[in-house]
Scaffold this motif. Sequence first.
Motif, PDB file in Angstrom:
ATOM      1  N   ALA A  40      -2.361  -5.925 -13.159  1.00  0.00           N
ATOM      2  CA  ALA A  40      -2.103  -7.366 -13.180  1.00  0.00           C
ATOM      3  C   ALA A  40      -3.179  -8.155 -12.447  1.00  0.00           C
ATOM      4  CB  ALA A  40      -0.727  -7.658 -12.563  1.00  0.00           C
ATOM      5  N   GLY A  41      -4.115  -7.450 -11.819  1.00  0.00           N
ATOM      6  CA  GLY A  41      -5.186  -8.115 -11.097  1.00  0.00           C
ATOM      7  C   GLY A  41      -4.785  -8.601  -9.714  1.00  0.00           C
ATOM      8  N   GLU A  42      -3.618  -8.167  -9.219  1.00  0.00           N
ATOM      9  CA  GLU A  42      -3.161  -8.599  -7.900  1.00  0.00           C
ATOM     10  C   GLU A  42      -3.890  -7.862  -6.781  1.00  0.00           C
ATOM     11  OE1 GLU A  42       1.081  -8.623  -7.495  1.00  0.00           O
ATOM     12  OE2 GLU A  42       1.379  -9.039  -9.622  1.00  0.00           O
ATOM     13  N   VAL A  43      -4.284  -6.620  -7.045  1.00  0.00           N
ATOM     14  CA  VAL A  43      -5.041  -5.832  -6.065  1.00  0.00           C
ATOM     15  C   VAL A  43      -6.136  -5.064  -6.801  1.00  0.00           C
ATOM     16  CG1 VAL A  43      -3.081  -5.553  -4.503  1.00  0.00           C
ATOM     17  CG2 VAL A  43      -3.492  -3.837  -6.258  1.00  0.00           C
ATOM     18  N   ARG A  44      -7.137  -4.610  -6.044  1.00  0.00           N
ATOM     19  CA  ARG A  44      -8.174  -3.749  -6.598  1.00  0.00           C
ATOM     20  C   ARG A  44      -7.913  -2.310  -6.175  1.00  0.00           C
ATOM     21  NH1 ARG A  44     -13.065  -3.881  -5.176  1.00  0.00           N
ATOM     22  NH2 ARG A  44     -13.011  -5.157  -3.311  1.00  0.00           N
ATOM     23  N   ARG A  45      -8.100  -1.390  -7.125  1.00  0.00           N
ATOM     24  CA  ARG A  45      -7.817   0.007  -6.830  1.00  0.00           C
ATOM     25  C   ARG A  45      -8.697   0.487  -5.684  1.00  0.00           C
ATOM     26  NH1 ARG A  45      -7.841   1.581 -11.382  1.00  0.00           N
ATOM     27  NH2 ARG A  45      -5.672   2.097 -11.836  1.00  0.00           N
ATOM     28  N   ASP A  46      -8.064   1.156  -4.744  1.00  0.00           N
ATOM     29  CA  ASP A  46      -8.745   1.667  -3.559  1.00  0.00           C
ATOM     30  C   ASP A  46      -8.325   3.125  -3.384  1.00  0.00           C
ATOM     31  OD1 ASP A  46     -10.002   0.788  -0.647  1.00  0.00           O
ATOM     32  OD2 ASP A  46      -8.402   2.260  -0.433  1.00  0.00           O
ATOM     33  N   ASP A  47      -9.284   4.018  -3.190  1.00  0.00           N
ATOM     34  CA  ASP A  47      -8.988   5.453  -3.120  1.00  0.00           C
ATOM     35  C   ASP A  47      -8.014   5.783  -1.992  1.00  0.00           C
ATOM     36  OD1 ASP A  47     -10.616   5.907  -5.266  1.00  0.00           O
ATOM     37  OD2 ASP A  47     -12.356   6.546  -4.091  1.00  0.00           O
ATOM     38  N   ALA A  48      -8.206   5.141  -0.830  1.00  0.00           N
ATOM     39  CA  ALA A  48      -7.310   5.409   0.298  1.00  0.00           C
ATOM     40  C   ALA A  48      -5.893   4.938  -0.009  1.00  0.00           C
ATOM     41  CB  ALA A  48      -7.843   4.724   1.551  1.00  0.00           C
ATOM     42  N   GLN A  49      -5.766   3.813  -0.689  1.00  0.00           N
ATOM     43  CA  GLN A  49      -4.450   3.308  -1.048  1.00  0.00           C
ATOM     44  C   GLN A  49      -3.795   4.184  -2.111  1.00  0.00           C
ATOM     45  OE1 GLN A  49      -4.870  -0.813  -2.141  1.00  0.00           O
ATOM     46  NE2 GLN A  49      -5.517  -1.443  -0.091  1.00  0.00           N
ATOM     47  N   VAL A  50      -4.575   4.684  -3.054  1.00  0.00           N
ATOM     48  CA  VAL A  50      -4.037   5.589  -4.073  1.00  0.00           C
ATOM     49  C   VAL A  50      -3.491   6.856  -3.414  1.00  0.00           C
ATOM     50  CG1 VAL A  50      -4.643   7.056  -6.039  1.00  0.00           C
ATOM     51  CG2 VAL A  50      -5.486   4.701  -5.932  1.00  0.00           C
ATOM     52  N   ALA A  51      -4.231   7.390  -2.468  1.00  0.00           N
ATOM     53  CA  ALA A  51      -3.789   8.600  -1.766  1.00  0.00           C
ATOM     54  C   ALA A  51      -2.516   8.335  -0.969  1.00  0.00           C
ATOM     55  CB  ALA A  51      -4.902   9.104  -0.845  1.00  0.00           C
ATOM     56  N   LEU A  52      -2.443   7.181  -0.332  1.00  0.00           N
ATOM     57  CA  LEU A  52      -1.248   6.846   0.447  1.00  0.00           C
ATOM     58  C   LEU A  52      -0.048   6.655  -0.478  1.00  0.00           C
ATOM     59  CD1 LEU A  52       0.113   6.220   3.104  1.00  0.00           C
ATOM     60  CD2 LEU A  52      -0.762   3.870   2.959  1.00  0.00           C
ATOM     61  N   ALA A  53      -0.263   6.030  -1.627  1.00  0.00           N
ATOM     62  CA  ALA A  53       0.830   5.853  -2.589  1.00  0.00           C
ATOM     63  C   ALA A  53       1.391   7.206  -3.022  1.00  0.00           C
ATOM     64  CB  ALA A  53       0.336   5.058  -3.795  1.00  0.00           C
ATOM     65  N   ALA A  54       0.504   8.191  -3.252  1.00  0.00           N
ATOM     66  CA  ALA A  54       0.952   9.533  -3.636  1.00  0.00           C
ATOM     67  C   ALA A  54       1.765  10.170  -2.520  1.00  0.00           C
ATOM     68  CB  ALA A  54      -0.256  10.405  -3.983  1.00  0.00           C
ATOM     69  N   LYS A  55       1.364   9.923  -1.278  1.00  0.00           N
ATOM     70  CA  LYS A  55       2.115  10.459  -0.139  1.00  0.00           C
ATOM     71  C   LYS A  55       3.508   9.840  -0.079  1.00  0.00           C
ATOM     72  CE  LYS A  55       1.952  13.157   3.485  1.00  0.00           C
ATOM     73  NZ  LYS A  55       1.650  14.600   3.376  1.00  0.00           N
ATOM     74  N   PHE A  56       3.594   8.562  -0.344  1.00  0.00           N
ATOM     75  CA  PHE A  56       4.891   7.903  -0.373  1.00  0.00           C
ATOM     76  C   PHE A  56       5.751   8.411  -1.534  1.00  0.00           C
ATOM     77  CE2 PHE A  56       3.270   4.190   2.256  1.00  0.00           C
ATOM     78  CZ  PHE A  56       4.149   4.427   3.301  1.00  0.00           C
ATOM     79  N   ASP A  57       5.115   8.722  -2.656  1.00  0.00           N
ATOM     80  CA  ASP A  57       5.863   9.292  -3.777  1.00  0.00           C
ATOM     81  C   ASP A  57       6.512  10.614  -3.381  1.00  0.00           C
ATOM     82  OD1 ASP A  57       5.409   7.268  -5.638  1.00  0.00           O
ATOM     83  OD2 ASP A  57       3.509   8.145  -6.311  1.00  0.00           O
ATOM     84  N   ALA A  58       5.760  11.439  -2.653  1.00  0.00           N
ATOM     85  CA  ALA A  58       6.295  12.726  -2.206  1.00  0.00           C
ATOM     86  C   ALA A  58       7.471  12.528  -1.258  1.00  0.00           C
ATOM     87  CB  ALA A  58       5.193  13.541  -1.534  1.00  0.00           C
ATOM     88  N   LEU A  59       7.355  11.549  -0.359  1.00  0.00           N
ATOM     89  CA  LEU A  59       8.465  11.273   0.554  1.00  0.00           C
ATOM     90  C   LEU A  59       9.667  10.753  -0.222  1.00  0.00           C
ATOM     91  CD1 LEU A  59       9.708  10.998   3.342  1.00  0.00           C
ATOM     92  CD2 LEU A  59       8.569   8.775   3.579  1.00  0.00           C
ATOM     93  N   HIS A  60       9.419   9.892  -1.194  1.00  0.00           N
ATOM     94  CA  HIS A  60      10.511   9.369  -2.011  1.00  0.00           C
ATOM     95  C   HIS A  60      11.283  10.499  -2.675  1.00  0.00           C
ATOM     96  CE1 HIS A  60      12.452   7.541  -5.526  1.00  0.00           C
ATOM     97  NE2 HIS A  60      12.443   6.409  -4.851  1.00  0.00           N
ATOM     98  N   GLU A  61      10.551  11.480  -3.214  1.00  0.00           N
ATOM     99  CA  GLU A  61      11.198  12.619  -3.866  1.00  0.00           C
ATOM    100  C   GLU A  61      12.000  13.445  -2.868  1.00  0.00           C
ATOM    101  OE1 GLU A  61      12.329  15.269  -6.845  1.00  0.00           O
ATOM    102  OE2 GLU A  61      11.371  13.287  -6.995  1.00  0.00           O
ATOM    103  N   SER A  62      11.464  13.601  -1.654  1.00  0.00           N
ATOM    104  CA  SER A  62      12.131  14.451  -0.658  1.00  0.00           C
ATOM    105  C   SER A  62      13.377  13.803  -0.080  1.00  0.00           C
ATOM    106  CB  SER A  62      11.156  14.810   0.468  1.00  0.00           C
ATOM    107  OG  SER A  62      10.846  13.672   1.252  1.00  0.00           O
ATOM    108  N   LEU A  63      13.548  12.497  -0.274  1.00  0.00           N
ATOM    109  CA  LEU A  63      14.741  11.830   0.251  1.00  0.00           C
ATOM    110  C   LEU A  63      16.022  12.352  -0.394  1.00  0.00           C
ATOM    111  CD1 LEU A  63      13.586   8.093   0.543  1.00  0.00           C
ATOM    112  CD2 LEU A  63      13.879   9.760   2.388  1.00  0.00           C
ATOM    113  N   THR A  64      15.878  12.995  -1.555  1.00  0.00           N
ATOM    114  CA  THR A  64      17.062  13.558  -2.193  1.00  0.00           C
ATOM    115  C   THR A  64      17.662  14.698  -1.379  1.00  0.00           C
ATOM    116  OG1 THR A  64      15.662  15.050  -3.494  1.00  0.00           O
ATOM    117  CG2 THR A  64      16.248  12.929  -4.493  1.00  0.00           C
ATOM    118  N   SER A  65      16.874  15.279  -0.474  1.00  0.00           N
ATOM    119  CA  SER A  65      17.371  16.376   0.363  1.00  0.00           C
ATOM    120  C   SER A  65      17.943  15.886   1.684  1.00  0.00           C
ATOM    121  CB  SER A  65      16.233  17.369   0.646  1.00  0.00           C
ATOM    122  OG  SER A  65      15.242  16.754   1.481  1.00  0.00           O
TER     123      SER A  65
END
Length: 442
Positions: free
Chosen positions: A36-61
């Motif tokens: 949408a052009g709201e942010v520019r892709r940043d490698d560090a932010q992409v990596a952090l988003a993936a880390k948050f995805d993993a935590l989101h998945e683990s919340l089921t436990s």
Amino acid sequence: MKTNTMMNTMIAQPRVARRCLSTGPVTAAYELKVEAGEVRRDDAQVALAAKFDALHESLTSLPPVRTDDLTKNSSTISSALLLILSRSLASAQSFFRKKFHLWSFGPPPRGIYIHGPVGVGKSFLMDLFYESVTVPDNNSCRNNDSHKHTKITKRRVHFHEFMLDVHHRIFAYKQEHPRGDAIPVIAQQLAQEAQLLCFDEFQVTDVADAMILKRLFSLLISDWNVVVVATSNRSPDALYEGGINRSLFLPFIDMLKDTFDIISMEDSQKDYRLESRADGQSYFWSNKDMQGDNNINNNIQAQLEEIFGSTASKTEAESISVLFGRTVEVARLNDQCAWFDFSELCYQPLGASDYISLCRRFPVIIMERVPQLDANHLNEARRFVTLIDACYESRTRLVLAAQVPLDELVGFYPYFTDTAIKRHTMPRRSVYDQTKKIFPGI
């Protein structure tokens, strides 16, 4: 032509489906903002988003929160014994679960502690994660509901406000139970209110907070299985650096490093707030007394009056309510703005609760006669840091009229003993870090 259009549509649909299925909710939300052009892709932010995805998945436990009540009749001897027994059983249960991995819901999720400079996307990504933890309405891919959602309670709070809340709970508990131990009860209350705690701007500058944190977080994480996410401008080892009795705080840092995934964004020097910086000057300076009759000061005063508005001299003083029955007096104000002298906000014994209350009341705060913050203004610098923090979190516009240019606001400290240097370095770095939040580019 029609055939090509159909082929493109057929190719695009699987691509969208794959993105929905192959990425977690945080990455998906991030990619939508990039597209949408709201942010520019940043490698560090992409990596952090993936880390948050993993935590989101683990919340089921995440195990469910216990429902035992430690607050009833806690002043009696029998209840005190029950309290001790309950805590002992909880500690034993926690020990055996850790020792033998006896988690019926899987291993407990580790928290995340993110540190790095201001403006690199720490809070932005944490907020995307926080928004993703919700109850699904349907199974549509469009709403990212194809991802696994978890029915858990959550709370997102600025760390200053959280500690104010904790102190208020301690105060209320001690009113009824002067000899009681408030921390286990407060840990239970917090856990039953929110299984996920997201803290923005985690920092420790107060000795009372430092002494509370170790016990409180140990109970929240080990006994009540609360998952904590925090952003900070400082690495764990730099927390409360130079503080009084810091040696007593070091076990908390060790616990933080043992139970959290520590993510550094220190190498991300790009301040993305500069790209969307709001128009309108908010920092003015002159090395003359603001009452001096000269063109520069007259121009500054005129600009401050314009920001303040036309009702500057017509509004009566107001008392702003603060926690614990206190108030903050505002002498010059209108519906949208309060005007202070530096001495009114930073020379007085004010703290986070006062500044937060002011920010909730006023969208704009003007402060004039701001001096250079050097070794002669250590206490004032600490209060100034807290004020900026409150303004930043509440999106309150802070307008400063200072006696030095912005890049000289944080002065150099003279040489002291090694211990004194550490104590003087902490407020200097705090002022610099926090000032960058409101005035990017320094």
